[in-house]
Design a protein around this motif. Sequence first.
Motif, PDB file in Angstrom:
ATOM      1  N   TYR A   4       0.839  -1.259   0.027  1.00  0.00           N
ATOM      2  CA  TYR A   4      -0.197  -0.036  -0.072  1.00  0.00           C
ATOM      3  C   TYR A   4       1.053   1.132  -0.056  1.00  0.00           C
ATOM      4  O   TYR A   4       1.940   1.297   0.456  1.00  0.00           O
ATOM      5  N   THR A   6       0.211   5.544   1.159  1.00  0.00           N
ATOM      6  CA  THR A   6      -0.458   6.565   1.592  1.00  0.00           C
ATOM      7  C   THR A   6      -0.290   7.791   1.001  1.00  0.00           C
ATOM      8  O   THR A   6       1.097   8.061   0.592  1.00  0.00           O
ATOM      9  N   THR A  16      -5.363   9.422   2.037  1.00  0.00           N
ATOM     10  CA  THR A  16      -6.039   8.286   0.997  1.00  0.00           C
ATOM     11  C   THR A  16      -4.825   7.034   1.185  1.00  0.00           C
ATOM     12  O   THR A  16      -3.555   7.332   1.444  1.00  0.00           O
ATOM     13  N   VAL A  17      -5.325   5.675   1.072  1.00  0.00           N
ATOM     14  CA  VAL A  17      -4.379   4.712   0.883  1.00  0.00           C
ATOM     15  C   VAL A  17      -4.750   3.953  -0.427  1.00  0.00           C
ATOM     16  O   VAL A  17      -6.147   3.750  -0.427  1.00  0.00           O
ATOM     17  N   VAL A  19      -4.257   0.384  -1.938  1.00  0.00           N
ATOM     18  CA  VAL A  19      -3.832  -1.129  -1.469  1.00  0.00           C
ATOM     19  C   VAL A  19      -3.902  -1.795  -2.836  1.00  0.00           C
ATOM     20  O   VAL A  19      -4.832  -2.149  -3.385  1.00  0.00           O
ATOM     21  N   THR A  74      -8.813   1.613  -3.195  1.00  0.00           N
ATOM     22  CA  THR A  74      -8.607   2.908  -2.536  1.00  0.00           C
ATOM     23  C   THR A  74      -9.528   3.350  -1.741  1.00  0.00           C
ATOM     24  O   THR A  74     -10.820   3.415  -1.846  1.00  0.00           O
ATOM     25  N   GLN A  76     -10.404   6.603   1.299  1.00  0.00           N
ATOM     26  CA  GLN A  76     -10.237   7.818   1.787  1.00  0.00           C
ATOM     27  C   GLN A  76     -10.793   8.031   3.093  1.00  0.00           C
ATOM     28  O   GLN A  76     -11.868   7.601   3.271  1.00  0.00           O
ATOM     29  N   GLU A 121      -1.136  10.496   9.667  1.00  0.00           N
ATOM     30  CA  GLU A 121      -1.138   9.640   8.454  1.00  0.00           C
ATOM     31  C   GLU A 121      -1.583   8.191   8.599  1.00  0.00           C
ATOM     32  O   GLU A 121      -1.756   7.412   8.086  1.00  0.00           O
ATOM     33  N   VAL A 124      -4.994   6.145   7.774  1.00  0.00           N
ATOM     34  CA  VAL A 124      -5.194   5.395   6.521  1.00  0.00           C
ATOM     35  C   VAL A 124      -4.497   4.171   6.716  1.00  0.00           C
ATOM     36  O   VAL A 124      -4.754   3.312   5.923  1.00  0.00           O
ATOM     37  N   ARG A 125      -3.292   4.045   7.578  1.00  0.00           N
ATOM     38  CA  ARG A 125      -2.543   2.865   7.714  1.00  0.00           C
ATOM     39  C   ARG A 125      -3.442   1.810   8.350  1.00  0.00           C
ATOM     40  O   ARG A 125      -3.575   0.532   8.290  1.00  0.00           O
ATOM     41  N   ALA A 128      -5.898   0.352   5.951  1.00  0.00           N
ATOM     42  CA  ALA A 128      -5.277  -0.797   5.195  1.00  0.00           C
ATOM     43  C   ALA A 128      -5.249  -1.971   5.951  1.00  0.00           C
ATOM     44  O   ALA A 128      -5.414  -2.974   5.463  1.00  0.00           O
TER      45      ALA A 128
END
Length: 379
Positions: A4, A6, A16-17, A19, A74, A76, A121, A124-125, A128
Motif C-alpha cells: 500500500y 498512503t 488516502t491509501v 492497496v 482505494t 479515503q 497519517e 489510513v494505515r 489498510a
Amino acid sequence: MLRYLTGGESHGKALTVIVDGFPAGVAIDTDLINAELRRRQGGYGRGGRQRIEADEVDVLAGVWQGRSLGSPVTLQVVNKDYKIERLDDVARPRPGHADLAGAVKYGAPVRAILERASARETTVRVAAGALAKLILREFGITVFGYVLELGGIRAEPVAGSVDQLRAIRDGSPVYTLNPSVDPQIVALIDETGKDGDTLGGVVEICVDGVPFGLGTHTQWDRKLRGRLAQAVMSVQAFWGVEFGLGFEAARRRGSQVHDPIQFDPARVSEPCLGYVRPTNNAGGLEGGMTTGQPIVLRAAKKPISTLRKPLESINLETKQPEPAEYERSDVCAVPAASVIVENVVAFEIAAAFVEKFGGDSLAEMRANHLQFLALARQR
C-alpha cells in the motif's frame, strides 16, 4: 504482492491509501474498518483533535457490489479539521519530531514537513490493516493488540478467552487487559497532563491461527520477523520491537531460550500441524518463517514529542535560542498506538499470506491453502 501507499497531510483535505495486490472476491466490511478507526481515535489522554474528527472510510475504487475486484482498492478518510492553507509556518523546530531534519533535507518550510510526518497519517494505515484483516478472517487468523505498559506502570494481562479479553480491552479507558491497574494509569495521565508533559508505553500484539511457512529464510529482506519489525518501527514514535522472549533471551542460556519440538497427532488439524512446543519463546517465528505457533511481539513507544512546556530549540531565521513551538497534541497516545500497531502487523501477515498462497482471487487462495495443508501433513 500485497502493498500500500498512503497520501495526505495532517490538516489537508483528506488522507488516502491505495492497496495494491488485494485479491478478488473478498467481502468488504466497512463497518469493521470504521470500528478500527474509532478505536484509533479513542483511549484516555487524547487531545482536542479527536473531538473534531469522526473518522470514517470512503471506498473510492476496487470494490463492486460489496466485494473486491482484484484491482487496487482505494480508501479515503476526509479531514474535518482541514485548514492547511490557513496555517502559518513553524519557526522553532520541536525536538523529537521530523521538523529540523526534514526542513534541512528538503529545503522546505517546517510546516511542509510536520504536516506529512504527523501521526495523523496512520489513520489510513489502520484502514489498510483493517482491510487486510478481511483476508485473514477468511482463514481463521486473528490479530489482537493491547497496552502492556504505560508510563512505567505494567498492566499484566488477566487470563481469559480471546472474546473475553477483547471485551476487557474494549471496556478499558487505556486498552489494557488488567482493569485493576487502569485507575492508576488514568491518574498518572492526569498528573502528567497538568505538568505539561507526555507519556509513552509498551504495546503487545498476538496473532493466532497463523499457518506454517509464512515468510522465508532465503533472503534477508523477505524474512517475516524483519518485515514485521520494519512495519512496526515505521509507525511514528516507536523506538523498539521484540518478539517472544525478546531482550530477555540475551540474558539466558540457550537451554532456557529455545522451544523444544514435540509431536501431538491429536493436533494435526491445527495450524501447528501437530508440531507443538511447551514454550513459545521464539514468538512464533524461526528462521524468518512462521512455525504454526502464535506470533507474539511487543513494541515500545516513546512519549509524544510535542510538549505544552516546550524544550529548548532555536529560531531557524535568527539561530537564536527559543522554546520549541507547540502544536495541539495529546498527553498520551499509547492506547491509540496499540490499534495502529495491531493493524500494521495485520497487513504484513496478510501480505505474507498472499505471497505464500498467492492467487488473483480468494477462491484460488483457498485452493492453494488447502493443497499446502494436505501436502504438509504428509511430511
